[in-house]
Design an enzyme around this catalytic site. Structure first.
Site, PDB file in Angstrom:
ATOM      1  N   SER A 319      36.611  36.716  38.426  1.00  0.00           N
ATOM      2  CA  SER A 319      35.427  37.494  38.248  1.00  0.00           C
ATOM      3  C   SER A 319      35.434  38.047  36.754  1.00  0.00           C
ATOM      4  O   SER A 319      34.621  38.116  35.905  1.00  0.00           O
ATOM      5  CB  SER A 319      35.160  38.616  39.300  1.00  0.00           C
ATOM      6  OG  SER A 319      35.019  37.804  40.511  1.00  0.00           O
ATOM      7  N   GLU A 343      42.605  25.784  40.456  1.00  0.00           N
ATOM      8  CA  GLU A 343      42.137  24.604  39.684  1.00  0.00           C
ATOM      9  C   GLU A 343      40.595  24.449  39.937  1.00  0.00           C
ATOM     10  O   GLU A 343      39.903  24.147  38.807  1.00  0.00           O
ATOM     11  CB  GLU A 343      42.803  23.399  40.396  1.00  0.00           C
ATOM     12  CG  GLU A 343      42.523  22.000  39.619  1.00  0.00           C
ATOM     13  CD  GLU A 343      42.449  20.849  40.900  1.00  0.00           C
ATOM     14  OE1 GLU A 343      42.461  19.737  40.319  1.00  0.00           O
ATOM     15  OE2 GLU A 343      42.755  21.185  42.097  1.00  0.00           O
ATOM     16  N   LYS A 436      43.641  51.491  41.729  1.00  0.00           N
ATOM     17  CA  LYS A 436      44.602  51.635  42.618  1.00  0.00           C
ATOM     18  C   LYS A 436      46.161  51.857  42.109  1.00  0.00           C
ATOM     19  O   LYS A 436      47.032  52.038  43.041  1.00  0.00           O
ATOM     20  CB  LYS A 436      44.537  50.391  43.466  1.00  0.00           C
ATOM     21  CG  LYS A 436      43.130  50.096  44.245  1.00  0.00           C
ATOM     22  CD  LYS A 436      43.279  48.926  44.984  1.00  0.00           C
ATOM     23  CE  LYS A 436      41.691  48.679  45.721  1.00  0.00           C
ATOM     24  NZ  LYS A 436      40.701  48.807  44.690  1.00  0.00           N
ATOM     25  N   ASN A 475      36.443  49.430  41.477  1.00  0.00           N
ATOM     26  CA  ASN A 475      35.845  47.993  42.107  1.00  0.00           C
ATOM     27  C   ASN A 475      34.740  47.578  41.016  1.00  0.00           C
ATOM     28  O   ASN A 475      33.618  48.171  40.543  1.00  0.00           O
ATOM     29  CB  ASN A 475      35.303  48.315  43.580  1.00  0.00           C
ATOM     30  CG  ASN A 475      36.403  48.738  44.146  1.00  0.00           C
ATOM     31  OD1 ASN A 475      37.068  47.918  44.726  1.00  0.00           O
ATOM     32  ND2 ASN A 475      36.455  50.039  44.366  1.00  0.00           N
ATOM     33  N   VAL A 476      34.490  46.247  41.110  1.00  0.00           N
ATOM     34  CA  VAL A 476      33.353  45.643  40.082  1.00  0.00           C
ATOM     35  C   VAL A 476      32.521  45.185  41.346  1.00  0.00           C
ATOM     36  O   VAL A 476      32.887  44.372  42.204  1.00  0.00           O
ATOM     37  CB  VAL A 476      33.693  44.743  38.954  1.00  0.00           C
ATOM     38  CG1 VAL A 476      34.481  45.494  37.964  1.00  0.00           C
ATOM     39  CG2 VAL A 476      34.758  43.606  39.674  1.00  0.00           C
ATOM     40  N   THR A 500      35.869  50.030  57.207  1.00  0.00           N
ATOM     41  CA  THR A 500      37.154  50.549  57.612  1.00  0.00           C
ATOM     42  C   THR A 500      37.043  51.770  58.244  1.00  0.00           C
ATOM     43  O   THR A 500      37.877  52.364  58.907  1.00  0.00           O
ATOM     44  CB  THR A 500      38.144  50.052  56.681  1.00  0.00           C
ATOM     45  OG1 THR A 500      37.757  50.722  55.495  1.00  0.00           O
ATOM     46  CG2 THR A 500      38.162  48.538  56.438  1.00  0.00           C
TER      47      THR A 500
END
Length: 646
Positions: A319, A343, A436, A475-476, A500
């Site tokens: 990404s 691949e 993180k 985060n993106v 969560t």
């Protein structure tokens, strides 16, 4: 008897509805059929002209010589112009101003041609071939006939199709009262069979008795507080530009709370010959609500670092990596080498980029960054100026179960690339890290922190000429494996949406935004810095889930359940961008800060990573994690089998 009458009415309604359905699903008339109708209109115009010229005693027919001969000439020339301007080629129900212009040009040129022929004949024979009033009147009647035919066909088709779809259409309001809003409203009225236009919303929240397109203008208070309006009107559409307005998120959240569906459409010139603008009406996505002010980057400085240079991007099919490649390609480097071990994504990216940037030279290299023998030949061959290192394993629960792979890719792979950059005197090495890595609670974050420490240490290595730069962000939105695509898939399946923990929060940034800042940081660093991006305010994940459900037109807990599953292995409630011991220094870019973290000397960190690499061969998870904790003492495991090591 009344029952019989009711049944007859119902049957008549159903038959009419069926006819409307056939009209709605009907393909457009073939070109030859439209041409026959247009020719018929021209013929009728000639007949009407001839009749009225006699009735009004204006002139005696069409010509002082021979009416039949002159009418034939007028007819032939009129049809020639009809064909020359392709007047009969358009789809009648989508006729627009463009068609009116073509018809007016054809009729005008037809008139001037007939006048020229008539006066040319007069010059040679001292008698006109046509009477001027006749051909002028014919041109006017032809123009009106061709225009009215298209207007009424379009009007009938719109009304039939709208009536056919009216029971299922959504009632919608257009936000705004300016020309752009009117253009959007016209698109909805004329060419969209999904919505019923019910009115406009005044952005200034001022009550008005005026109407636009015969539709009422509502205030924002009306839309939010009038229960009758809330119950009857289900949707609001904005232009894309307003999505960038500071007031949009607050207003959108209020509309979502009232169970409105929100749509948006690009505000541009609406070409009525093309249905694309009507088809570009899109439902609001959570990414649109998390929009932040557009980032300004120094394109001139970035261009200098890339134009006519050789660039390496690792993890180039991911990404972040793929977006870095797209951004870099805009600055016309000599060559971009893209490395990835996946691949299929690498092949997909190759197909995309060769089409999007046909003049840019790319090399797509299938390789694992932890395999030095596959990577070093690239450095020897291409003499890179910039290296963007985005290759990494990033999924916390998977890496928690497979720490050996995190060591191989995130640590050893980063070391190999950094060492090669130092050896081959690459100008700049930019590593993509993560929030993180700050006070890590999982193996993934700790492995990235080890990589950060090693990359920083190389800056102080004797005879080093490479500028080693680290970029750190959260985060993106929409990246592979991120929470938003997961929630979207869960909602499409009817739920449940899984969160969560009720209190878990995360920072979010768009992929283009993150990559622009990576490029900017890569040009501004002097070497050894860890640049931290302004991620805005953290977002509560459960609130994110609720908004996404509401944006889908559903109600949380009622239509889509939300399940609390418990924190995953290695997951923490709150992400941090800066460690406790670090100091943050501002840079000249207001979205980029410089973190001064504690460093480890090159000899020390290099020796520890070599020992870690040798230990990884045995694949003893506990021993490996213990060694990582020795390198990163702030690494305290949470919700993990490695908690007992702390």
């Amino acid at each position: 008897m009344p029952n019989s009458t009711t049944k007859q009415r119902k049957n008549l309604y159903n038959q009419t509805k069926s006819l409307a359905g056939k009209i709605y699903n009907m393909e457009h008339l073939p070109r030859w059929a439209v041409l026959l109708i247009d020719v018929f209109i021209i013929s009728c115009s000639l007949l009407i002209t001839y009749t009225f010229m006699h009735l009004w005693n204006v002139v005696d027919g069409f010509s002082p010589l021979n009416d039949i001969y002159s009418i034939f000439i007028v007819f032939i020339i009129s049809v020639i112009y009809l064909l020359s301007f392709n007047i009969s080629s358009g789809v009648i129900r989508h006729s627009s101003l463009h068609d009116i212009i073509k018809i007016s040009l054809a009729c005008t040129l037809n008139l001037f041609t007939l006048l020229a022929i008539s006066y040319g004949y007069y010059y040679l024979n001292e008698v006109k071939l046509f009477y001027d009033p006749s051909i002028i009147f014919h041109s006017i009647i032809s123009f009106l006939g061709l225009i009215l035919f298209r207007f009424y066909v379009k009007l009938v088709f719109i009304n039939f199709t709208k009536w056919f779809n009216s029971e299922n259409n959504e009632n919608i309001l257009v936000f705004g009262t300016d020309e752009g809003a009117v253009a959007i409203a016209n698109t909805i009225k004329d060419r969209n069979q999904v919505f019923n236009l019910k009115g406009f919303i005044n952005p200034k929240n001022i009550s008005s008795k005026n109407r636009i397109l015969s539709k009422k203008i509502y205030t924002i208070n009306d839309v939010l507080n009038n229960q009758e309006i809330i119950d009857s009107i289900k949707s609001v559409i904005f232009d894309d530009e307003f999505l960038k307005n500071d007031e949009f998120e607050s207003l959108a959240n209020k509309l979502i709370q009232k169970n409105y569906k929100i749509y948006h459409i690009p505000l541009k010139v609406f070409d009525k010959n093309d249905n694309s603008s009507a088809n570009e009406i899109q439902s609001l996505k959570i990414e649109d609500l998390l929009y932040r002010e557009q980032i300004t980057i120094e394109n001139d400085e970035i261009s200098k670092r890339h134009i006519d240079k050789n660039i390496l991007v690792t993890g180039g099919a991911g990404s972040i990596g793929s977006e870095i490649v797209r951004k870099v390609a805009q600055f016309s480097p000599k060559i971009i080498v893209v490395v990835d071990q996946a691949e299929t994504p690498l092949n997909s990216l190759k197909l995309e980029l060769t089409e999007s940037f046909p003049n840019q030279k790319f090399v797509f290299h299938l390789a694992d960054v932890s395999n030095k023998y596959r990577i070093e030949p690239l450095f020897k061959k291409y003499n890179f100026s910039m290296v963007y290192h985005a290759a990494a394993y990033k999924h916390v629960p998977i890496i928690e179960e497979n720490p050996t792979e995190a060591i191989n890719v995130n640590i050893i792979g980063s070391k190999i690339l950094a060492d090669l950059s130092n050896k081959y005197k690459i100008n700049r090495f930019v590593m993509v890290s993560t929030d993180k890595a700050v006070n890590p609670t999982n193996v993934m974050g700790a492995s990235k922190r080890v990589a950060e420490l090693y990359v920083q240490s190389l800056q102080e290595k004797p005879e080093n000429t490479t500028k080693f730069i680290t970029t750190r962000f959260g985060n993106v939105l929409g990246s592979n494996g991120s929470v938003i695509p997961l929630f979207r898939a869960q909602i499409e399946k009817g739920g449940p949406v899984t969160v969560t923990h009720e209190e878990i929060t995360r920072y979010f940034m768009t992929i283009p935004e993150a990559c622009e800042l990576v490029l900017q940081a890569g040009t501004m660093g002097h070497g050894g810095e860890i640049f931290v991006f302004d991620m805005g305010e953290p977002v509560k994940i459960i609130d994110l889930a609720k908004k996404m459900i509401k944006l889908s037109g559903l109600e949380p807990y009622r239509d889509i359940p939300i399940h609390i599953t418990g924190l995953r292995s290695g997951e923490k409630l709150y992400e941090e961008l800066l460690s406790d011991k670090s100091t943050t220094l501002p840079t000249y870019h207001d979205k980029i800060m410089c973190s001064k973290d504690e460093r480890i000397p090159y000899e020390v960190i290099s020796d520890k990573i070599q020992k870690l690499a040798r230990a990884s061969i045995k694949r003893d998870k506990v021993e490996l994690v213990l060694m990582i904790k020795n390198i990163v003492p702030e690494f305290i495991s949470q919700n993990s089998e490695f908690e007992n090591l702390d």
